[in-house]
Design an enzyme around this catalytic site. Structure first.
Site, PDB file in Angstrom:
ATOM      1  N   ASP A   1      33.388  86.252  96.064  1.00 60.96           N
ATOM      2  CA  ASP A   1      31.819  86.675  96.675  1.00 60.96           C
ATOM      3  C   ASP A   1      31.690  88.227  96.102  1.00 60.96           C
ATOM      4  O   ASP A   1      30.624  88.711  96.280  1.00 60.96           O
ATOM      5  CB  ASP A   1      31.862  86.895  98.185  1.00 60.96           C
ATOM      6  CG  ASP A   1      31.065  85.797  98.808  1.00 60.96           C
ATOM      7  OD1 ASP A   1      30.179  85.309  97.989  1.00 60.96           O
ATOM      8  OD2 ASP A   1      31.391  85.345 100.089  1.00 60.96           O
TER       9      ASP A   1
ATOM     10  N   LYS B   1      27.634  74.961 100.848  1.00 61.08           N
ATOM     11  CA  LYS B   1      28.548  75.279  99.751  1.00 61.08           C
ATOM     12  C   LYS B   1      29.689  74.331  99.911  1.00 61.08           C
ATOM     13  O   LYS B   1      30.085  73.982  98.560  1.00 61.08           O
ATOM     14  CB  LYS B   1      29.276  76.887 100.310  1.00 61.08           C
ATOM     15  CG  LYS B   1      28.186  77.837 100.259  1.00 61.08           C
ATOM     16  CD  LYS B   1      28.764  79.161 100.979  1.00 61.08           C
ATOM     17  CE  LYS B   1      27.476  80.105 100.996  1.00 61.08           C
ATOM     18  NZ  LYS B   1      27.981  81.309 101.768  1.00 61.08           N
TER      19      LYS B   1
ATOM     20  N   GLN C   1      32.783  83.690 105.567  1.00 57.50           N
ATOM     21  CA  GLN C   1      31.196  83.766 105.754  1.00 57.50           C
ATOM     22  C   GLN C   1      30.992  84.671 106.684  1.00 57.50           C
ATOM     23  O   GLN C   1      31.217  84.804 107.724  1.00 57.50           O
ATOM     24  CB  GLN C   1      30.954  82.300 106.351  1.00 57.50           C
ATOM     25  CG  GLN C   1      29.309  82.024 106.710  1.00 57.50           C
ATOM     26  CD  GLN C   1      28.624  81.886 105.438  1.00 57.50           C
ATOM     27  OE1 GLN C   1      29.039  81.534 104.408  1.00 57.50           O
ATOM     28  NE2 GLN C   1      27.515  82.714 105.371  1.00 57.50           N
TER      29      GLN C   1
END
Ligand code: NAP
Length: 296
Positions: A120, A53, A97
């Site tokens: 997200d 990422k 994460q």
């Protein structure tokens, strides 16, 4: 490439290229989109995801700050770091994460992210808006799946769409995205999980089958009908002594037996995975753009 293959790698690259132009426009207005990443522990898959990422962000011109913590870190310290990102004007998107170590409450942690920086799309406020069909940050994997279907002209409207898996990050948001009363939605959705009786009864009726279970190659050719569109979200490592790394990545779908019956299918790797990353970058750029629009 075979036109039955839904090639997320190429489309993901195209999207990332187009984002570069939007990043340049933002920069010309004095804003560099920024992503703040929190990584807890050293779960090998998480480390790889975060690295890729970061790399993708850098290539698109997006600035990143990653805070890495040992697995033993306490919740309070993580919340403080999230708050720092919340208050940092250079940061437009925050990514924690997952998975987090068991002693850290995942739901509580995700709620600490400001909804307007939740690229997200996991904050309850954004998930609620998604359910209501309102404009919001949509979780990256479901969003990437819909973008891939759009690109290949696969319209879910009126189609029997069977989603295997009901996780908060894939199955549930995807089901919500696909039942909205709007274009590129309007699907008739069935969601299956471990308590579903006779999964094959459902998979055989699917016009569109989306597998997100994390179970290597359990969907076989005799479980689907001819002409099905298959989106394979699963990313499972299987031991393969002949592979360079000693393993290979497979989906939840047995490609060799399903491919001949499918109208279209995503490969693993190279299908949904690259779309997820492209959508993360897209949501981060969108966040920076909307901040400018709001005059901030
Ligand atoms: P998860 O949280 O473990 O959820 C798995 C879901 O599948 C659960 O709802 C579970 O049912 C269901 N399930 C598991 N085994 C099943 C079976 N035999 N029959 C029917 N349902 C079954 O997983 P996730 O985070 O959604 O991820 C799923 C897979 O997608 C993983 O392989 C993951 O690596 C991959 N993934 C890929 C991407 C990408 O970008 N390509 C992104 C995210 C995830 P219950 O609810 O009843 O337990």
């Amino acid at each position: 490439m075979n036109n039955k293959i839904l090639d997320g790698k190429t489309l993901g690259m195209k999207i990332r290229e187009s984002l570069k132009e939007r990043v340049e426009q933002l920069k010309s207005k004095g804003v560099t989109p920024g992503l703040g990443v929190i990584l807890v522990g050293e779960n090998p898959a998480s480390v790889i995801y975060v690295n890729s990422k970061e790399k993708a962000c850098q290539k698109a011109g997006i600035f990143t700050i990653t805070r890495r913590f040992p697995a033993e870190i306490d919740e309070k310290t993580i919340f403080q770091k999230i708050d720092e990102f919340n208050n940092d004007d250079r940061i437009h998107g925050i990514l924690v994460q997952l998975p987090l170590p068991p002693h850290i409450n995942e739901a509580k942690t995700l709620r600490k992210i400001l909804p307007e920086k939740d690229v997200d799309g996991f904050h309850p406020m954004n998930l609620g808006k998604l359910m209501l069909g309102e404009e919001t940050f949509v979780p990256c994997t479901p969003l990437g799946i819909v973008e891939l279907m759009k690109y290949y002209g696969i319209n879910p409207e009126g189609k029997n769409t069977v989603i295997l898996g009901r996780s908060n990050i894939v199955g549930k948001p995807l089901a919500n995205l696909l039942i909205q009363k709007r274009e590129w939605s309007n699907a008739t959705v069935t969601v299956c999980h471990t308590k579903t009786e006779n999964i094959t009864k459902h998979t055989k009726k699917a016009d569109i089958l989306i597998a997100a279970m994390g179970r290597a190659e359990i969907i076989k050719g005799d479980m689907v009908k001819r002409g099905v569109v298959v989106i394979d979200v699963g990313q499972n490592k299987v031991i393969d002594p002949e592979a360079k790394k000693g393993y290979r990545l497979v989906g939840d779908v047995e490609f060799s037996s399903v491919f001949p019956k499918a109208k279209a299918i995503t490969p693993v790797p190279g299908g949904v995975g690259p779309m997820t990353i492209a959508m993360l970058l897209s949501n981060t750029v969108k966040s920076a753009e909307s901040k400018i629009e709001k005059g901030g």
